[in-house]
Design a protein around this motif. Structure first.
Motif, short mmCIF file in Angstrom:
data_model
loop_
_atom_site.label_atom_id
_atom_site.label_comp_id
_atom_site.label_asym_id
_atom_site.label_seq_id
_atom_site.Cartn_x
_atom_site.Cartn_y
_atom_site.Cartn_z
N MET A 1 0.84 -1.17 0.00
CA MET A 1 0.00 0.00 0.00
C MET A 1 0.89 1.24 0.00
N LEU A 2 0.67 2.10 -0.90
CA LEU A 2 1.44 3.33 -0.99
C LEU A 2 0.62 4.47 -0.40
N THR A 3 1.22 5.20 0.52
CA THR A 3 0.52 6.32 1.13
C THR A 3 0.93 7.64 0.49
N ALA A 4 2.16 7.74 0.05
CA ALA A 4 2.65 8.94 -0.63
C ALA A 4 3.83 8.51 -1.48
N ILE A 5 4.32 9.38 -2.25
CA ILE A 5 5.44 9.04 -3.12
C ILE A 5 6.67 8.79 -2.25
N GLY A 6 7.26 7.62 -2.38
CA GLY A 6 8.47 7.29 -1.64
C GLY A 6 8.23 6.62 -0.29
N GLU A 7 6.99 6.60 0.21
CA GLU A 7 6.70 5.95 1.49
C GLU A 7 5.95 4.66 1.21
N THR A 8 6.44 3.57 1.77
CA THR A 8 5.83 2.27 1.55
C THR A 8 5.53 1.63 2.90
N LEU A 9 4.36 1.08 3.00
CA LEU A 9 4.00 0.34 4.20
C LEU A 9 4.49 -1.08 4.01
N LEU A 10 5.47 -1.49 4.83
CA LEU A 10 6.11 -2.79 4.63
C LEU A 10 5.28 -3.94 5.17
N ALA A 11 4.61 -3.74 6.27
CA ALA A 11 3.82 -4.83 6.84
C ALA A 11 2.57 -4.25 7.48
N GLN A 12 1.53 -4.98 7.37
CA GLN A 12 0.29 -4.58 8.00
C GLN A 12 -0.19 -5.76 8.84
N ILE A 13 -0.35 -5.52 10.12
CA ILE A 13 -0.77 -6.57 11.04
C ILE A 13 -2.24 -6.38 11.34
N GLY A 14 -3.01 -7.43 11.12
CA GLY A 14 -4.43 -7.37 11.39
C GLY A 14 -4.70 -7.62 12.88
N ASN A 15 -5.94 -7.72 13.23
CA ASN A 15 -6.35 -7.99 14.58
C ASN A 15 -6.55 -9.50 14.72
N PRO A 16 -5.57 -10.22 15.28
CA PRO A 16 -5.69 -11.67 15.33
C PRO A 16 -6.71 -12.12 16.38
N THR A 17 -7.32 -13.24 16.12
CA THR A 17 -8.26 -13.81 17.09
C THR A 17 -7.47 -14.60 18.12
N PRO A 18 -7.84 -14.51 19.39
CA PRO A 18 -7.11 -15.24 20.43
C PRO A 18 -7.30 -16.74 20.29
N GLU A 19 -6.24 -17.46 20.53
CA GLU A 19 -6.27 -18.93 20.49
C GLU A 19 -5.62 -19.46 21.77
N THR A 20 -6.06 -20.63 22.19
CA THR A 20 -5.40 -21.25 23.33
C THR A 20 -4.03 -21.76 22.90
N PRO A 21 -3.04 -21.62 23.75
CA PRO A 21 -1.71 -22.10 23.39
C PRO A 21 -1.68 -23.62 23.31
N PRO A 22 -0.71 -24.16 22.60
CA PRO A 22 -0.61 -25.61 22.54
C PRO A 22 -0.33 -26.19 23.93
N LEU A 23 -0.92 -27.31 24.22
CA LEU A 23 -0.77 -28.03 25.49
C LEU A 23 -1.31 -27.25 26.69
N ALA A 24 -2.20 -26.30 26.48
CA ALA A 24 -2.74 -25.50 27.58
C ALA A 24 -3.52 -26.36 28.56
N ASP A 25 -4.28 -27.34 28.05
CA ASP A 25 -5.06 -28.19 28.95
C ASP A 25 -4.15 -29.05 29.82
N LYS A 26 -3.04 -29.52 29.27
CA LYS A 26 -2.11 -30.33 30.06
C LYS A 26 -1.38 -29.47 31.11
N ILE A 27 -1.06 -28.24 30.74
CA ILE A 27 -0.40 -27.34 31.69
C ILE A 27 -1.36 -27.00 32.83
N MET A 28 -2.62 -26.75 32.52
CA MET A 28 -3.59 -26.45 33.57
C MET A 28 -3.80 -27.65 34.48
N THR A 29 -3.79 -28.86 33.92
CA THR A 29 -3.89 -30.07 34.75
C THR A 29 -2.69 -30.16 35.68
N MET A 30 -1.50 -29.87 35.18
CA MET A 30 -0.31 -29.90 36.02
C MET A 30 -0.37 -28.86 37.13
#
Length: 92
Positions: A1-30
């Motif tokens: 996406m170009l906003t002006a001449i010579g300026e470039t947006l290198l990365a655009q981060i969206g709003n990620p949806t939250p997810e449970t981390p891997p092995l969360a249920d096993k960690i909570m059991t521990m």
């Protein structure tokens, strides 16, 4: 996406949806098992210190068990309220 001449947006981060981390249920059991172990060990420490207190009273030995009882009770309070303490620290 170009906003002006010579300026470039290198990365655009969206709003990620939250997810449970891997092995969360096993960690909570521990964590639940460790909580039960801490409570059980505190109860056993108080019972042991109470028995030692009675034995010291019976034999007339040095009274070191009141410190053990107080330490077990303070440790039990800290162990059972650790979650509340951490929530208060993280939220601040």
């Amino acid at each position: 996406m170009l906003t002006a001449i010579g300026e470039t947006l290198l990365a655009q981060i969206g709003n990620p949806t939250p997810e449970t981390p891997p092995l969360a249920d096993k960690i909570m059991t521990m964590v639940r098992w460790l909580t039960w172990f801490a409570i059980l060990s505190g109860i056993l420490a108080i019972i042991f210190a109470g028995g030692k207190f009675a034995w010291e009273k019976w034999t007339g030995g040095a009274m070191t068990s009141p410190k053990m009882i107080a330490g077990a009770m303070v440790g039990g309070v800290i162990a059972t309220s650790a979650g509340t303490i951490m929530n208060a620290l993280v939220a601040a």
